[in-house]
Design an enzyme around this catalytic site. Structure first.
Site, PDB file in Angstrom:
ATOM      1  N   ARG A 121       0.827  -1.212   0.000  1.00 22.16           N
ATOM      2  CA  ARG A 121       0.000   0.000   0.000  1.00 22.16           C
ATOM      3  C   ARG A 121       0.861   1.263   0.000  1.00 22.16           C
ATOM      4  O   ARG A 121       0.556   2.235  -0.688  1.00 22.16           O
ATOM      5  CB  ARG A 121      -0.925   0.005   1.222  1.00 22.16           C
ATOM      6  CG  ARG A 121      -1.992  -1.082   1.173  1.00 22.16           C
ATOM      7  CD  ARG A 121      -2.688  -1.202   2.499  1.00 22.16           C
ATOM      8  NE  ARG A 121      -1.747  -1.543   3.573  1.00 22.16           N
ATOM      9  CZ  ARG A 121      -2.060  -1.592   4.854  1.00 22.16           C
ATOM     10  NH1 ARG A 121      -3.281  -1.290   5.249  1.00 22.16           N
ATOM     11  NH2 ARG A 121      -1.169  -1.927   5.759  1.00 22.16           N
TER      12      ARG A 121
ATOM     13  N   ASN B 141      -6.040  -2.970   1.875  1.00 21.43           N
ATOM     14  CA  ASN B 141      -5.958  -4.423   2.007  1.00 21.43           C
ATOM     15  C   ASN B 141      -7.359  -4.967   2.211  1.00 21.43           C
ATOM     16  O   ASN B 141      -8.122  -4.438   3.014  1.00 21.43           O
ATOM     17  CB  ASN B 141      -5.108  -4.804   3.226  1.00 21.43           C
ATOM     18  CG  ASN B 141      -3.624  -4.689   2.959  1.00 21.43           C
ATOM     19  OD1 ASN B 141      -3.200  -4.547   1.819  1.00 21.43           O
ATOM     20  ND2 ASN B 141      -2.843  -4.761   4.012  1.00 21.43           N
TER      21      ASN B 141
END
Ligand code: MN
Length: 252
Positions: free
Chosen positions: A24, A42
């Site tokens: 990320r 996620n």
């Protein structure tokens, strides 16, 4: 404010061994370098999901990165879907706590619940006369009040004219298309609460400016929503002590 819509937007689902490898953070770094806006998060099924919007060429470059991932990732597939640009003004990492929230039920001249969100090291605060609701059809008036210190979050007990209990608390995420605290300044802020009673997405929408800005607190429609419920009435107990505000005031 007139904003230019992005040229194109995509939603991508990245499969493989892609969580716990800094995916990320690296995706956000690339996105910001490329001038791409949106978010990354996620998912519970082990995938990484990305919303990206911006110039077509920049999106292609980001998708190239998603197919590789950061070192340590093993990408097996990237599913890409063309979607409509949504007008994002940041590239956010979703699903990461921005700080804590607390709701304190407060018996004073007028009975209310104080919703406090940690923003920039202080607790931004709203007095909600009827208390929060988990029903998306219910709009609760929330009067913006002075910031509180974080040290006040734990306070529960009698006060001069009444008392306070810690009605709910937990971490929260800052959501929406606009970065905080800008979102609050503009009068529309979306956030996700992870409390014991309050869960899922909420919105604060300012309806009146002035000395005592007035907002509406609204539960967003999501899997945590409970249509027809009244959590303020159904769950009166403190999450610290288990006692209700009535018990605190009545008990010795
Ligand atoms: Mn209060």
């Amino acid at each position: 404010m007139a904003k230019q819509k992005a040229e194109a937007a995509v939603r991508a689902t990245v499969r493989g061994s892609v969580q716990g490898v800094g995916f990320r953070y690296e995706a956000r770094r690339r996105a910001l370098d490329l001038g791409v806006l949106g978010w990354v998060r996620n998912e519970g099924d082990g995938t990484v999901r990305v919303h990206a919007e911006g110039p077509r060429q920049a999106l292609d470059s980001l998708l190239e990165f998603l197919h590789r991932g950061p070192s340590g990732a093993a990408v097996t597939a990237v599913e890409v879907e063309e979607v409509k640009p949504e007008g994002h003004e940041q590239f956010g990492i979703r699903g990461v706590a921005a700080g804590v929230f607390v709701v304190q039920e407060h018996a004073a001249t007028a009975h209310h619940w104080d919703l406090r969100l940690e923003v920039g090291g202080v607790m931004r605060s709203w007095a909600v006369p009827k208390g929060p609701s988990m029903d998306p059809a219910v709009k609760r008036i929330a009067i913006e009040v002075e910031d509180h210190d974080r040290s006040h979050n734990e306070f529960e007990g009698r006060t001069d004219g009444g008392g306070v209990i810690v009605w709910d608390r937990g971490p929260y995420e800052q959501g929406g298309r606009v970065a905080w605290p800008e979102a609050l300044e503009r009068g529309h802020a979306v956030f996700v609460l992870h409390g014991e009673k309050l869960r899922g997405g909420f919105a604060l929408q300012r309806t009146r400016r002035g000395e005592k800005p007035q907002w509406l607190l609204i539960k967003r429609k999501d899997e945590a929503a409970e249509p027809g419920s009244d959590v303020a009435a159904a769950r009166p107990e403190s999450v610290l002590s288990g006692q209700s505000l009535g018990e605190l005031l009545g008990g010795g």
